[in-house]
Design an enzyme around this catalytic site. Sequence first.
Site, PDB file in Angstrom:
ATOM      1  N   LYS A  23      41.497  50.541  34.323  1.00 43.96           N
ATOM      2  CA  LYS A  23      40.348  50.553  35.236  1.00 43.96           C
ATOM      3  C   LYS A  23      40.398  49.354  36.169  1.00 43.96           C
ATOM      4  CE  LYS A  23      36.323  48.813  33.802  1.00 43.96           C
ATOM      5  NZ  LYS A  23      35.802  47.704  34.618  1.00 43.96           N
ATOM      6  N   ASN A  24      40.637  48.163  35.620  1.00 41.06           N
ATOM      7  CA  ASN A  24      40.571  46.932  36.423  1.00 41.06           C
ATOM      8  C   ASN A  24      41.790  46.707  37.314  1.00 41.06           C
ATOM      9  OD1 ASN A  24      38.078  46.570  35.401  1.00 41.06           O
ATOM     10  ND2 ASN A  24      38.636  44.962  33.945  1.00 41.06           N
ATOM     11  N   CYS A 118      23.532  41.405  36.116  1.00 39.59           N
ATOM     12  CA  CYS A 118      24.419  42.131  35.189  1.00 39.59           C
ATOM     13  C   CYS A 118      24.077  41.695  33.776  1.00 39.59           C
ATOM     14  CB  CYS A 118      25.870  41.792  35.520  1.00 39.59           C
ATOM     15  SG  CYS A 118      27.046  42.450  34.345  1.00 39.59           S
ATOM     16  N   ARG A 123      26.801  36.342  37.400  1.00 38.98           N
ATOM     17  CA  ARG A 123      27.975  36.832  38.148  1.00 38.98           C
ATOM     18  C   ARG A 123      27.809  36.760  39.671  1.00 38.98           C
ATOM     19  NH1 ARG A 123      30.366  42.142  35.337  1.00 38.98           N
ATOM     20  NH2 ARG A 123      32.274  41.391  36.331  1.00 38.98           N
ATOM     21  N   ASP A 306      37.166  40.541  27.739  1.00 42.72           N
ATOM     22  CA  ASP A 306      36.887  41.976  27.611  1.00 42.72           C
ATOM     23  C   ASP A 306      37.282  42.527  26.249  1.00 42.72           C
ATOM     24  OD1 ASP A 306      37.705  42.743  31.101  1.00 42.72           O
ATOM     25  OD2 ASP A 306      35.965  41.801  30.172  1.00 42.72           O
ATOM     26  N   ARG A 398      32.021  54.454  31.819  1.00 42.44           N
ATOM     27  CA  ARG A 398      32.441  53.748  33.029  1.00 42.44           C
ATOM     28  C   ARG A 398      33.868  53.244  32.911  1.00 42.44           C
ATOM     29  NH1 ARG A 398      29.039  49.011  34.761  1.00 42.44           N
ATOM     30  NH2 ARG A 398      30.865  48.990  36.136  1.00 42.44           N
TER      31      ARG A 398
HETATM   32  C1  EPZ Z   1      36.784  40.844  36.284  1.00 47.09           C
HETATM   33  O1  EPZ Z   1      35.434  40.642  36.710  1.00 47.09           O
HETATM   34  C2  EPZ Z   1      36.773  42.132  35.448  1.00 47.09           C
HETATM   35  N1  EPZ Z   1      36.301  43.229  36.273  1.00 47.09           N
HETATM   36  C3  EPZ Z   1      35.850  41.955  34.250  1.00 47.09           C
HETATM   37  O2  EPZ Z   1      35.930  43.120  33.432  1.00 47.09           O
HETATM   38  C4  EPZ Z   1      36.336  40.771  33.426  1.00 47.09           C
HETATM   39  O3  EPZ Z   1      35.425  40.521  32.377  1.00 47.09           O
HETATM   40  C5  EPZ Z   1      36.417  39.508  34.312  1.00 47.09           C
HETATM   41  O4  EPZ Z   1      37.238  39.759  35.464  1.00 47.09           O
HETATM   42  C6  EPZ Z   1      37.024  38.325  33.567  1.00 47.09           C
HETATM   43  O5  EPZ Z   1      38.267  38.635  33.054  1.00 47.09           O
HETATM   44  C7  EPZ Z   1      37.184  43.815  37.141  1.00 47.09           C
HETATM   45  O6  EPZ Z   1      38.338  43.453  37.272  1.00 47.09           O
HETATM   46  C8  EPZ Z   1      36.655  44.959  37.952  1.00 47.09           C
HETATM   47  P1  EPZ Z   1      35.467  36.782  37.477  1.00 47.09           P
HETATM   48  P2  EPZ Z   1      35.098  39.555  37.840  1.00 47.09           P
HETATM   49  O7  EPZ Z   1      35.175  36.692  38.933  1.00 47.09           O
HETATM   50  O8  EPZ Z   1      36.217  39.456  38.795  1.00 47.09           O
HETATM   51  C9  EPZ Z   1      32.157  33.343  37.804  1.00 47.09           C
HETATM   52  C10 EPZ Z   1      35.144  44.925  32.130  1.00 47.09           C
HETATM   53  O9  EPZ Z   1      34.564  44.929  31.029  1.00 47.09           O
HETATM   54  N2  EPZ Z   1      32.201  33.564  39.279  1.00 47.09           N
HETATM   55  O10 EPZ Z   1      36.847  36.481  37.031  1.00 47.09           O
HETATM   56  O11 EPZ Z   1      33.757  39.874  38.346  1.00 47.09           O
HETATM   57  C11 EPZ Z   1      31.614  34.563  37.051  1.00 47.09           C
HETATM   58  O12 EPZ Z   1      30.226  34.589  37.031  1.00 47.09           O
HETATM   59  C12 EPZ Z   1      34.740  43.895  33.210  1.00 47.09           C
HETATM   60  O13 EPZ Z   1      36.046  45.706  32.434  1.00 47.09           O
HETATM   61  C13 EPZ Z   1      31.431  32.772  40.105  1.00 47.09           C
HETATM   62  O14 EPZ Z   1      30.721  31.881  39.642  1.00 47.09           O
HETATM   63  O15 EPZ Z   1      35.026  38.230  36.962  1.00 47.09           O
HETATM   64  C14 EPZ Z   1      32.243  34.395  35.673  1.00 47.09           C
HETATM   65  O16 EPZ Z   1      31.451  33.536  34.909  1.00 47.09           O
HETATM   66  C15 EPZ Z   1      33.533  43.107  32.826  1.00 47.09           C
HETATM   67  N3  EPZ Z   1      31.473  33.007  41.440  1.00 47.09           N
HETATM   68  C16 EPZ Z   1      33.599  33.760  36.003  1.00 47.09           C
HETATM   69  O17 EPZ Z   1      33.484  33.194  37.316  1.00 47.09           O
HETATM   70  C17 EPZ Z   1      32.261  34.006  42.002  1.00 47.09           C
HETATM   71  O18 EPZ Z   1      32.247  34.190  43.224  1.00 47.09           O
HETATM   72  C18 EPZ Z   1      34.777  34.724  35.987  1.00 47.09           C
HETATM   73  O19 EPZ Z   1      34.403  35.870  36.702  1.00 47.09           O
HETATM   74  C19 EPZ Z   1      33.040  34.783  41.140  1.00 47.09           C
HETATM   75  C20 EPZ Z   1      33.004  34.551  39.778  1.00 47.09           C
END
Ligand code: EPZ
Length: 417
Positions: A23-24, A118, A123, A306, A398
Amino acid sequence: MVQKLEIEGGVPLKGEVKIGGAKNAALPVLAASLLTEEEMIIKNLPAVKDVDTMLRVLKHLGVDYERESDDTVRMKAGAPSGDLAPYELVKQMRASVLVLGPMTARHNEARVSLPGGCAIGVRPINLHIDGLSRLGAEVKIEHGYVHARANGLKGAEIVFDRVTVTGTENMLMAAVLAEGETILRNCAVEPEVTDLAEMLNRMGAKISGMGSRDLRVEGVKRLKGIEYSIIPDRIEAGTYVIAGLITGSNITIENCLPKHLHALIDKLQEGNARIEYGNSYIKVSRSPDLSGVDARTTPYPGFPTDMQAQFTALMTQAKGSSVVTELIFENRFMHVQELIRLGANITIDGRTAIVKGPTPLEGAEVMATDLRASASLILAGLAARNTTIVDRVYHLDRGYEKICRKLGGLGARIRRI
Ligand code: EPZ
């Protein structure tokens, strides 16, 4: 809409299960179709709701697509018929934000609804917005929408304050058509990120440094359409590994890439899990001496967040205690209260869960709050005595394809009610 799953627990599993596309990986690859006017054919797509949602967002933005089969789509992003990714779709899937980079890069304008709250954390998308601004876009937040406008993006150096998966992917897709060189520092190196970079290079992009935290992008004028197959889903594979271990079963997970799951496999073997693997399969055997081990979620190649909920469920059946620390998201222990309803012995202390085991689980009605939490409750239900009812399983659909059929194929007694 069927919202619940019923599981008769205590049944050992057996046989093989095949893993689908990730998915990701699929979501950014589909969004990348916006970067070319030529036809793209994407194969090995998982049959999950998030893929449908991304296709609907892309349709809004003028992408024509045709499903050739369950896992193959033919798509063409002609002239934009709109520049808006609407709230009603983005609220269903925050990864819709992945259209921001490619839309701005190719059409100099994008309007994407700000993703709302969320269950697993705040996030924010500030790193996506900062990155786009550094590439020369004017980005405003208006009426709940991110509105980006540019007059041709310009290469720049972007240092991510913290590692972000979709942030890295969005900036990569913006930089490939920007004028000049872009350097992205402190990037995510998840297999899905590397997969996207490799696909963009096959479309004619010039990206180097894959697998390192510094990516260098030489902008090009245009990209061509290609045929691409999505990598297997490492989180789906990891979830079935835990299904085998938590039920004391001998099963084989096929069509996966164990090299993407080293952190999980190493951790489980440290706890006496009996796991063997080859290039594309993982063999799980009954592991009577399964013991508690500590885990801390960190960006890849560390222990995947995850897999945290599923791992926590397993640790309730392991001997001794296990300290699970969630360092990526600030609110990703919603499954714990539900596991306690099934009889688990877990205490929460801030971002840490202390699990004591093995404790026999007893079936009950529980509620899913997010995608991976729902998976962990199903795994616990497979191990519990009697019947477990998991409510709100739409979260599951999802990101897990045909989970009832796949678990049923391994002999699980699971059905939708
Ligand atoms: C990706 O989400 C995945 N989703 C998530 O999988 C996964 O949990 C996550 O990466 C971490 O591995 C997809 O790829 C579609 P991040 P993403 O930006 O990109 C903070 C699942 O279950 N942050 O790496 O949204 C954020 O809040 C899903 O399949 C900011 O502060 O995660 C988090 O604490 C859930 N500002 C951390 O960084 C930003 O602009 C990492 O988030 C972006 C992120």
